[in-house]
Design a protein around this motif. Sequence first.
Motif, PDB file in Angstrom:
ATOM      1  N   GLU A  22       0.827  -1.203   0.000  1.00  0.00           N
ATOM      2  CA  GLU A  22       0.000   0.000   0.000  1.00  0.00           C
ATOM      3  C   GLU A  22       0.867   1.261   0.000  1.00  0.00           C
ATOM      4  OE1 GLU A  22      -2.659  -0.589   3.292  1.00  0.00           O
ATOM      5  OE2 GLU A  22      -3.976  -1.889   2.114  1.00  0.00           O
ATOM      6  N   GLU A  23       1.982   1.229   0.723  1.00  0.00           N
ATOM      7  CA  GLU A  23       2.900   2.372   0.722  1.00  0.00           C
ATOM      8  C   GLU A  23       3.527   2.564  -0.660  1.00  0.00           C
ATOM      9  OE1 GLU A  23       5.639   1.599   3.885  1.00  0.00           O
ATOM     10  OE2 GLU A  23       4.158   2.017   5.432  1.00  0.00           O
ATOM     11  N   LEU A  24       3.868   1.471  -1.319  1.00  0.00           N
ATOM     12  CA  LEU A  24       4.402   1.539  -2.673  1.00  0.00           C
ATOM     13  C   LEU A  24       3.372   2.138  -3.632  1.00  0.00           C
ATOM     14  CD1 LEU A  24       6.800   0.758  -4.530  1.00  0.00           C
ATOM     15  CD2 LEU A  24       5.677  -1.466  -4.826  1.00  0.00           C
ATOM     16  N   ARG A  25       2.117   1.729  -3.477  1.00  0.00           N
ATOM     17  CA  ARG A  25       1.037   2.270  -4.310  1.00  0.00           C
ATOM     18  C   ARG A  25       0.860   3.768  -4.069  1.00  0.00           C
ATOM     19  NH1 ARG A  25      -4.937  -0.022  -3.637  1.00  0.00           N
ATOM     20  NH2 ARG A  25      -4.481   0.719  -1.565  1.00  0.00           N
ATOM     21  N   GLU A  26       0.885   4.166  -2.819  1.00  0.00           N
ATOM     22  CA  GLU A  26       0.725   5.586  -2.496  1.00  0.00           C
ATOM     23  C   GLU A  26       1.883   6.404  -3.072  1.00  0.00           C
ATOM     24  OE1 GLU A  26      -0.977   8.993  -1.450  1.00  0.00           O
ATOM     25  OE2 GLU A  26      -1.899   7.018  -1.390  1.00  0.00           O
ATOM     26  N   HIS A  27       3.082   5.870  -3.007  1.00  0.00           N
ATOM     27  CA  HIS A  27       4.247   6.567  -3.560  1.00  0.00           C
ATOM     28  C   HIS A  27       4.077   6.767  -5.066  1.00  0.00           C
ATOM     29  CE1 HIS A  27       8.389   6.734  -5.203  1.00  0.00           C
ATOM     30  NE2 HIS A  27       8.498   7.652  -4.256  1.00  0.00           N
ATOM     31  N   ARG A  28       3.661   5.727  -5.769  1.00  0.00           N
ATOM     32  CA  ARG A  28       3.450   5.843  -7.215  1.00  0.00           C
ATOM     33  C   ARG A  28       2.344   6.849  -7.525  1.00  0.00           C
ATOM     34  NH1 ARG A  28       7.602   3.410  -7.282  1.00  0.00           N
ATOM     35  NH2 ARG A  28       8.333   2.011  -8.910  1.00  0.00           N
ATOM     36  N   MET A  30       1.551   9.486  -5.769  1.00  0.00           N
ATOM     37  CA  MET A  30       2.098  10.828  -5.555  1.00  0.00           C
ATOM     38  C   MET A  30       2.992  11.239  -6.719  1.00  0.00           C
ATOM     39  SD  MET A  30       2.879  11.146  -1.424  1.00  0.00           S
ATOM     40  CE  MET A  30       4.573  10.911  -1.767  1.00  0.00           C
ATOM     41  N   LEU A  31       3.815  10.308  -7.216  1.00  0.00           N
ATOM     42  CA  LEU A  31       4.660  10.616  -8.371  1.00  0.00           C
ATOM     43  C   LEU A  31       3.808  11.003  -9.574  1.00  0.00           C
ATOM     44  CD1 LEU A  31       7.339   7.770  -8.261  1.00  0.00           C
ATOM     45  CD2 LEU A  31       7.693  10.191  -7.786  1.00  0.00           C
ATOM     46  N   ARG A  32       2.727  10.268  -9.780  1.00  0.00           N
ATOM     47  CA  ARG A  32       1.833  10.554 -10.906  1.00  0.00           C
ATOM     48  C   ARG A  32       1.228  11.952 -10.778  1.00  0.00           C
ATOM     49  NH1 ARG A  32      -2.886  10.194 -13.566  1.00  0.00           N
ATOM     50  NH2 ARG A  32      -2.996   8.781 -15.335  1.00  0.00           N
ATOM     51  N   GLN A  33       0.783  12.289  -9.595  1.00  0.00           N
ATOM     52  CA  GLN A  33       0.196  13.606  -9.364  1.00  0.00           C
ATOM     53  C   GLN A  33       1.215  14.713  -9.609  1.00  0.00           C
ATOM     54  OE1 GLN A  33      -1.305  13.375  -5.385  1.00  0.00           O
ATOM     55  NE2 GLN A  33      -3.236  12.426  -6.001  1.00  0.00           N
ATOM     56  N   LYS A  34       2.433  14.509  -9.155  1.00  0.00           N
ATOM     57  CA  LYS A  34       3.475  15.524  -9.349  1.00  0.00           C
ATOM     58  C   LYS A  34       3.799  15.703 -10.833  1.00  0.00           C
ATOM     59  CE  LYS A  34       5.630  15.146  -4.839  1.00  0.00           C
ATOM     60  NZ  LYS A  34       6.831  14.826  -4.071  1.00  0.00           N
ATOM     61  N   LEU A  35       3.856  14.604 -11.568  1.00  0.00           N
ATOM     62  CA  LEU A  35       4.113  14.712 -13.003  1.00  0.00           C
ATOM     63  C   LEU A  35       2.995  15.473 -13.709  1.00  0.00           C
ATOM     64  CD1 LEU A  35       5.549  11.204 -13.919  1.00  0.00           C
ATOM     65  CD2 LEU A  35       6.703  13.408 -14.157  1.00  0.00           C
ATOM     66  N   LEU A  51       3.941   4.555 -17.661  1.00  0.00           N
ATOM     67  CA  LEU A  51       4.743   3.594 -16.903  1.00  0.00           C
ATOM     68  C   LEU A  51       4.270   3.492 -15.451  1.00  0.00           C
ATOM     69  CD1 LEU A  51       8.310   4.411 -18.246  1.00  0.00           C
ATOM     70  CD2 LEU A  51       6.979   2.347 -18.674  1.00  0.00           C
ATOM     71  N   ILE A  52       3.964   4.623 -14.871  1.00  0.00           N
ATOM     72  CA  ILE A  52       3.467   4.618 -13.491  1.00  0.00           C
ATOM     73  C   ILE A  52       2.112   3.929 -13.422  1.00  0.00           C
ATOM     74  CG2 ILE A  52       2.620   6.096 -11.615  1.00  0.00           C
ATOM     75  CD1 ILE A  52       4.903   8.046 -12.356  1.00  0.00           C
ATOM     76  N   ASP A  53       1.257   4.178 -14.399  1.00  0.00           N
ATOM     77  CA  ASP A  53      -0.048   3.503 -14.436  1.00  0.00           C
ATOM     78  C   ASP A  53       0.124   1.985 -14.539  1.00  0.00           C
ATOM     79  OD1 ASP A  53      -1.430   5.880 -14.191  1.00  0.00           O
ATOM     80  OD2 ASP A  53      -1.854   6.053 -16.344  1.00  0.00           O
ATOM     81  N   SER A  54       1.097   1.570 -15.314  1.00  0.00           N
ATOM     82  CA  SER A  54       1.386   0.146 -15.431  1.00  0.00           C
ATOM     83  C   SER A  54       1.869  -0.415 -14.092  1.00  0.00           C
ATOM     84  CB  SER A  54       2.432  -0.066 -16.515  1.00  0.00           C
ATOM     85  OG  SER A  54       2.760  -1.412 -16.629  1.00  0.00           O
ATOM     86  N   ASP A  55       2.726   0.325 -13.420  1.00  0.00           N
ATOM     87  CA  ASP A  55       3.182  -0.082 -12.088  1.00  0.00           C
ATOM     88  C   ASP A  55       2.010  -0.180 -11.125  1.00  0.00           C
ATOM     89  OD1 ASP A  55       5.775  -0.060 -13.030  1.00  0.00           O
ATOM     90  OD2 ASP A  55       6.366   1.777 -11.953  1.00  0.00           O
ATOM     91  N   LEU A  56       1.115   0.793 -11.186  1.00  0.00           N
ATOM     92  CA  LEU A  56      -0.052   0.784 -10.299  1.00  0.00           C
ATOM     93  C   LEU A  56      -0.940  -0.429 -10.557  1.00  0.00           C
ATOM     94  CD1 LEU A  56      -0.921   4.583 -10.265  1.00  0.00           C
ATOM     95  CD2 LEU A  56      -0.264   3.195  -8.281  1.00  0.00           C
ATOM     96  N   SER A  57      -1.051  -0.827 -11.799  1.00  0.00           N
ATOM     97  CA  SER A  57      -1.836  -2.022 -12.122  1.00  0.00           C
ATOM     98  C   SER A  57      -1.213  -3.263 -11.498  1.00  0.00           C
ATOM     99  CB  SER A  57      -1.935  -2.202 -13.636  1.00  0.00           C
ATOM    100  OG  SER A  57      -2.671  -1.170 -14.206  1.00  0.00           O
ATOM    101  N   GLU A  58       0.088  -3.367 -11.590  1.00  0.00           N
ATOM    102  CA  GLU A  58       0.793  -4.505 -10.988  1.00  0.00           C
ATOM    103  C   GLU A  58       0.656  -4.488  -9.466  1.00  0.00           C
ATOM    104  OE1 GLU A  58       2.817  -8.004 -10.813  1.00  0.00           O
ATOM    105  OE2 GLU A  58       2.201  -6.992 -12.645  1.00  0.00           O
ATOM    106  N   ILE A  59       0.742  -3.322  -8.878  1.00  0.00           N
ATOM    107  CA  ILE A  59       0.595  -3.186  -7.419  1.00  0.00           C
ATOM    108  C   ILE A  59      -0.815  -3.586  -6.999  1.00  0.00           C
ATOM    109  CG2 ILE A  59       0.540  -1.520  -5.526  1.00  0.00           C
ATOM    110  CD1 ILE A  59       2.833  -0.025  -7.099  1.00  0.00           C
ATOM    111  N   ASP A  60      -1.815  -3.125  -7.725  1.00  0.00           N
ATOM    112  CA  ASP A  60      -3.197  -3.486  -7.413  1.00  0.00           C
ATOM    113  C   ASP A  60      -3.421  -4.987  -7.548  1.00  0.00           C
ATOM    114  OD1 ASP A  60      -3.918  -0.896  -6.770  1.00  0.00           O
ATOM    115  OD2 ASP A  60      -4.664  -0.437  -8.779  1.00  0.00           O
ATOM    116  N   ALA A  61      -2.805  -5.600  -8.550  1.00  0.00           N
ATOM    117  CA  ALA A  61      -2.923  -7.055  -8.719  1.00  0.00           C
ATOM    118  C   ALA A  61      -2.281  -7.765  -7.530  1.00  0.00           C
ATOM    119  CB  ALA A  61      -2.262  -7.482 -10.020  1.00  0.00           C
ATOM    120  N   GLY A  62      -1.178  -7.255  -7.047  1.00  0.00           N
ATOM    121  CA  GLY A  62      -0.547  -7.842  -5.866  1.00  0.00           C
ATOM    122  C   GLY A  62      -1.427  -7.739  -4.636  1.00  0.00           C
ATOM    123  N   LEU A  63      -2.066  -6.592  -4.480  1.00  0.00           N
ATOM    124  CA  LEU A  63      -2.995  -6.454  -3.347  1.00  0.00           C
ATOM    125  C   LEU A  63      -4.167  -7.409  -3.471  1.00  0.00           C
ATOM    126  CD1 LEU A  63      -3.038  -2.568  -2.918  1.00  0.00           C
ATOM    127  CD2 LEU A  63      -2.248  -4.245  -1.242  1.00  0.00           C
TER     128      LEU A  63
END
Length: 67
Positions: A22-28, A30-35, A51-63
């Motif tokens: 969840e912390e990893l997801r929140e970090h991604r 925040m990065l997306r919002q800043k960009l 790329l960040i959206d792709s990372d978020l998809s992988e993180i959500d799948a892990g959750l």
Amino acid sequence: MSESVRLIVNAYVQLKDRQAIEELREHRRMLRQKLQAIAGGDFDPSRSIRLIDSDLSEIDAGLARLQ
């Protein structure tokens, strides 16, 4: 998606460390919002955001695997 994010998420899933994922997801997020906030002019963050959206998809799948 970056292979490193996939490996990190898989490790956290094996450890059943929901908080770390969840912390990893929140970090991604925040990065997306800043960009998005600095987009404009000569700077096009669309590739980075994809790329960040792709990372978020992988993180959500892990959750989802933890449930």
